[in-house]
Every structure is written in C-alpha cells, then in structure tokens.
Design a protein around this motif. Sequence first.
Motif, PDB file in Angstrom:
ATOM      1  N   PHE A 132       0.825  -1.208   0.000  1.00  0.00           N
ATOM      2  CA  PHE A 132       0.000   0.000   0.000  1.00  0.00           C
ATOM      3  C   PHE A 132       0.858   1.256   0.000  1.00  0.00           C
ATOM      4  O   PHE A 132       0.538   2.249  -0.662  1.00  0.00           O
ATOM      5  CB  PHE A 132      -0.923  -0.017   1.215  1.00  0.00           C
ATOM      6  N   LEU A 133       1.966   1.227   0.740  1.00  0.00           N
ATOM      7  CA  LEU A 133       2.815   2.403   0.874  1.00  0.00           C
ATOM      8  C   LEU A 133       3.856   2.535  -0.231  1.00  0.00           C
ATOM      9  O   LEU A 133       4.403   3.629  -0.435  1.00  0.00           O
ATOM     10  CB  LEU A 133       3.527   2.375   2.227  1.00  0.00           C
ATOM     11  N   ALA A 134       4.137   1.445  -0.949  1.00  0.00           N
ATOM     12  CA  ALA A 134       5.276   1.477  -1.860  1.00  0.00           C
ATOM     13  C   ALA A 134       4.952   1.164  -3.314  1.00  0.00           C
ATOM     14  O   ALA A 134       5.816   1.345  -4.174  1.00  0.00           O
ATOM     15  CB  ALA A 134       6.346   0.494  -1.366  1.00  0.00           C
ATOM     16  N   GLU A 135       3.738   0.694  -3.615  1.00  0.00           N
ATOM     17  CA  GLU A 135       3.427   0.294  -4.984  1.00  0.00           C
ATOM     18  C   GLU A 135       2.265   1.122  -5.538  1.00  0.00           C
ATOM     19  O   GLU A 135       1.504   1.722  -4.780  1.00  0.00           O
ATOM     20  CB  GLU A 135       3.088  -1.194  -5.019  1.00  0.00           C
ATOM     21  N   PRO A 136       2.132   1.168  -6.871  1.00  0.00           N
ATOM     22  CA  PRO A 136       1.023   1.936  -7.470  1.00  0.00           C
ATOM     23  C   PRO A 136      -0.318   1.472  -6.920  1.00  0.00           C
ATOM     24  O   PRO A 136      -0.568   0.262  -6.834  1.00  0.00           O
ATOM     25  CB  PRO A 136       1.149   1.612  -8.964  1.00  0.00           C
ATOM     26  N   PRO A 137      -1.190   2.408  -6.539  1.00  0.00           N
ATOM     27  CA  PRO A 137      -2.446   2.031  -5.885  1.00  0.00           C
ATOM     28  C   PRO A 137      -3.390   1.211  -6.757  1.00  0.00           C
ATOM     29  O   PRO A 137      -3.775   0.105  -6.390  1.00  0.00           O
ATOM     30  CB  PRO A 137      -3.066   3.378  -5.504  1.00  0.00           C
ATOM     31  N   GLY A 138      -3.806   1.772  -7.904  1.00  0.00           N
ATOM     32  CA  GLY A 138      -4.771   1.074  -8.739  1.00  0.00           C
ATOM     33  C   GLY A 138      -5.253   1.971  -9.855  1.00  0.00           C
ATOM     34  O   GLY A 138      -4.573   2.928 -10.243  1.00  0.00           O
ATOM     35  N   THR A 139      -6.431   1.674 -10.364  1.00  0.00           N
ATOM     36  CA  THR A 139      -6.991   2.431 -11.471  1.00  0.00           C
ATOM     37  C   THR A 139      -7.730   3.674 -10.948  1.00  0.00           C
ATOM     38  O   THR A 139      -8.089   3.745  -9.773  1.00  0.00           O
ATOM     39  CB  THR A 139      -7.961   1.557 -12.270  1.00  0.00           C
ATOM     40  N   GLY A 162      -2.205  13.430  -9.437  1.00  0.00           N
ATOM     41  CA  GLY A 162      -3.341  14.326  -9.350  1.00  0.00           C
ATOM     42  C   GLY A 162      -4.686  13.702  -9.654  1.00  0.00           C
ATOM     43  O   GLY A 162      -5.676  14.409  -9.813  1.00  0.00           O
ATOM     44  N   VAL A 163      -4.754  12.397  -9.768  1.00  0.00           N
ATOM     45  CA  VAL A 163      -5.999  11.687 -10.078  1.00  0.00           C
ATOM     46  C   VAL A 163      -6.280  10.677  -8.963  1.00  0.00           C
ATOM     47  O   VAL A 163      -5.404   9.870  -8.631  1.00  0.00           O
ATOM     48  CB  VAL A 163      -5.897  10.940 -11.426  1.00  0.00           C
ATOM     49  N   PRO A 164      -7.476  10.695  -8.375  1.00  0.00           N
ATOM     50  CA  PRO A 164      -7.788   9.704  -7.326  1.00  0.00           C
ATOM     51  C   PRO A 164      -7.723   8.277  -7.880  1.00  0.00           C
ATOM     52  O   PRO A 164      -8.267   7.992  -8.946  1.00  0.00           O
ATOM     53  CB  PRO A 164      -9.216  10.064  -6.910  1.00  0.00           C
ATOM     54  N   LEU A 165      -7.034   7.401  -7.172  1.00  0.00           N
ATOM     55  CA  LEU A 165      -6.851   6.015  -7.595  1.00  0.00           C
ATOM     56  C   LEU A 165      -7.406   5.059  -6.546  1.00  0.00           C
ATOM     57  O   LEU A 165      -7.380   5.345  -5.344  1.00  0.00           O
ATOM     58  CB  LEU A 165      -5.358   5.721  -7.803  1.00  0.00           C
ATOM     59  N   HIS A 166      -7.891   3.925  -7.021  1.00  0.00           N
ATOM     60  CA  HIS A 166      -8.369   2.902  -6.089  1.00  0.00           C
ATOM     61  C   HIS A 166      -7.243   2.466  -5.156  1.00  0.00           C
ATOM     62  O   HIS A 166      -6.161   2.097  -5.626  1.00  0.00           O
ATOM     63  CB  HIS A 166      -8.864   1.667  -6.848  1.00  0.00           C
ATOM     64  N   PRO A 167      -7.453   2.483  -3.844  1.00  0.00           N
ATOM     65  CA  PRO A 167      -6.445   1.934  -2.914  1.00  0.00           C
ATOM     66  C   PRO A 167      -6.559   0.412  -2.868  1.00  0.00           C
ATOM     67  O   PRO A 167      -7.004  -0.168  -1.874  1.00  0.00           O
ATOM     68  CB  PRO A 167      -6.822   2.578  -1.581  1.00  0.00           C
ATOM     69  N   SER A 168      -6.152  -0.254  -3.954  1.00  0.00           N
ATOM     70  CA  SER A 168      -6.404  -1.691  -4.092  1.00  0.00           C
ATOM     71  C   SER A 168      -5.752  -2.502  -2.981  1.00  0.00           C
ATOM     72  O   SER A 168      -6.319  -3.495  -2.512  1.00  0.00           O
ATOM     73  CB  SER A 168      -5.925  -2.183  -5.459  1.00  0.00           C
ATOM     74  N   VAL A 214      -9.484  -3.500 -10.507  1.00  0.00           N
ATOM     75  CA  VAL A 214      -9.089  -2.127 -10.171  1.00  0.00           C
ATOM     76  C   VAL A 214      -7.617  -2.039  -9.788  1.00  0.00           C
ATOM     77  O   VAL A 214      -7.162  -1.002  -9.316  1.00  0.00           O
ATOM     78  CB  VAL A 214      -9.965  -1.559  -9.034  1.00  0.00           C
ATOM     79  N   ARG A 215      -6.866  -3.115  -9.996  1.00  0.00           N
ATOM     80  CA  ARG A 215      -5.445  -3.097  -9.662  1.00  0.00           C
ATOM     81  C   ARG A 215      -4.606  -2.378 -10.728  1.00  0.00           C
ATOM     82  O   ARG A 215      -3.527  -1.874 -10.447  1.00  0.00           O
ATOM     83  CB  ARG A 215      -4.921  -4.531  -9.484  1.00  0.00           C
ATOM     84  N   GLY A 216      -5.066  -2.412 -11.963  1.00  0.00           N
ATOM     85  CA  GLY A 216      -4.295  -1.785 -13.033  1.00  0.00           C
ATOM     86  C   GLY A 216      -3.233  -2.677 -13.619  1.00  0.00           C
ATOM     87  O   GLY A 216      -2.332  -2.209 -14.327  1.00  0.00           O
TER      88      GLY A 216
END
Length: 255
Positions: A132-139, A162-168, A214-216
């Motif tokens: 959660f703290l170190a990897e891309p959140p999601g879509t 600048g775009v809200p992303l899913h906290p997958s 939603v992981r991307g």
Amino acid sequence: MHPVIATFGPVAILTHDVCVALGIGVAALVFLWEIRRRRAQDDRLWYVLAGALVGGALFARLGTWAQHLDPRDNATLLEQWAYGNRSILSGLVGAYVGAIVAKKACGYPWRTGDLFAPAVAAGMAVGRLGCFLAEPPGTPTDLPWGVTLNAAQAEAMHTVAGVPLHPSFGYEILFHLAAFGALLALRKKVTAPGALFKIYLAAYAAFRFVVEFVRGNEVVWLGLTRPQLFLLACLPLIVAGLVRDLVRRKEAVTA
C-alpha cells in the motif's frame, strides 16, 4: 506514499521489505499461538514452518518468470531472482509446496493447513501494508476514498499524478483483517481437517479475482490479467478440495 523508510549512505531501507519481514514475524507468532491452542506441539512442525517460508520465498520471486509463451521473451532465472517482481499468489503456492515437502521429509503425518490459516491472514494484512505504501495504488476512481499522488510520488511509482486512484492494497488489508477475524470465529465450527484453510484460500481467490479489475495490472487475454487467469485455474481445485474435506468429515461423523 512512502517506498523508502530511511537511507544510510547508499543503502535504502525499503518500506515493502520491512513490512514483509514484519508480516512474516506476525504470521509466525500466530502460528505458534495456534499450535499451543490446539495442543499440536510437535518439534517437526518447525520443519514444516521452515519449509513453507523457504518455498514461499522461492516461488514468490520465480513465480512471475514465465510471463510470455516464448521463453526467449522472459528473463533468465538468475535475472528473475535478482530483479524480478514478487507475486503473493505464487508465494502462497510455494509455501504450500514447501510445507508438503517438509512434512514428507520429517515424517509429519497430520494436516497443517488449519494451523496456518489465521497466521497467513494476519501476516498478509501486515505485509500488504508495505504494498500500500510502496506500490502503485490502482486504477482511477470517483469514490471518496481514492488515493491521490503528487508528481514525485507518481513518477516513483510509474503511475498518474493528481488523479484519485483505487487503494487496491487497502482493500486487501481490510479483506485479510476480516478473514483473520472470521477464521478465529470459525475455528470451533469447521472441524473437517484442512477445511478452514481451504475456506480462506477460496475466499481470497474470489476476492482477489474481483479486486484485480481495479489493480491496473496488464490485461493479457479475454480482458483478464495474469493473476485472474491463474485464479480461474486454481479456484475450482480449491473448492473441489474443500467439498471433499467436508464430505469426508460428514461421513466420518455419521459412520
């Protein structure tokens, strides 16, 4: 987000690695607690635990090697081990295989999955904090709890700013915490050996399949990602094993 906790000269203390180590420690403590609670104390269980840890560590890194059908498009095994991505799904497979090999080697004859189930759930909840703290959140998402990265964070994680992303990974943390509580509640109700662990695996497989949307991650076939294709193959096997365990238990009780 905070991929690095601290740096000491050229050495960086990575958040992900620290959380994984903490997760392993938490899982070991819960495993020990379950051993004592179930009065299953046997020195051979430590060999089983060691086998699970070694198998999980090996497969977590090497399990993502065969990403292309043509082997020439994949990294060498040495490159994969040194620089490849980790996969929690292949890590779980490796831990399962490692535990089986260790049980055969040390002669431990009983099922151990139910000892591992709460431990794995607790350890995963802690370890996923590092993701959660170190990897891309999601879509991208319009939901109010979306995570928005600044330019520096987005560049470091190779995603958009600048775009809200899913906290997958936040979803995964919540799932594993809920699973841990549910497993504790079900320990005395689900008595078929091995069934509790399979319930956890089946629930996680179904949850992970859904959250992958939603992981991307890269879509590779029929609109699905590699983890989803892997889960489609594994979930029926897990469910079949669970049904078998429950049927055997019912037959044993009614015999």
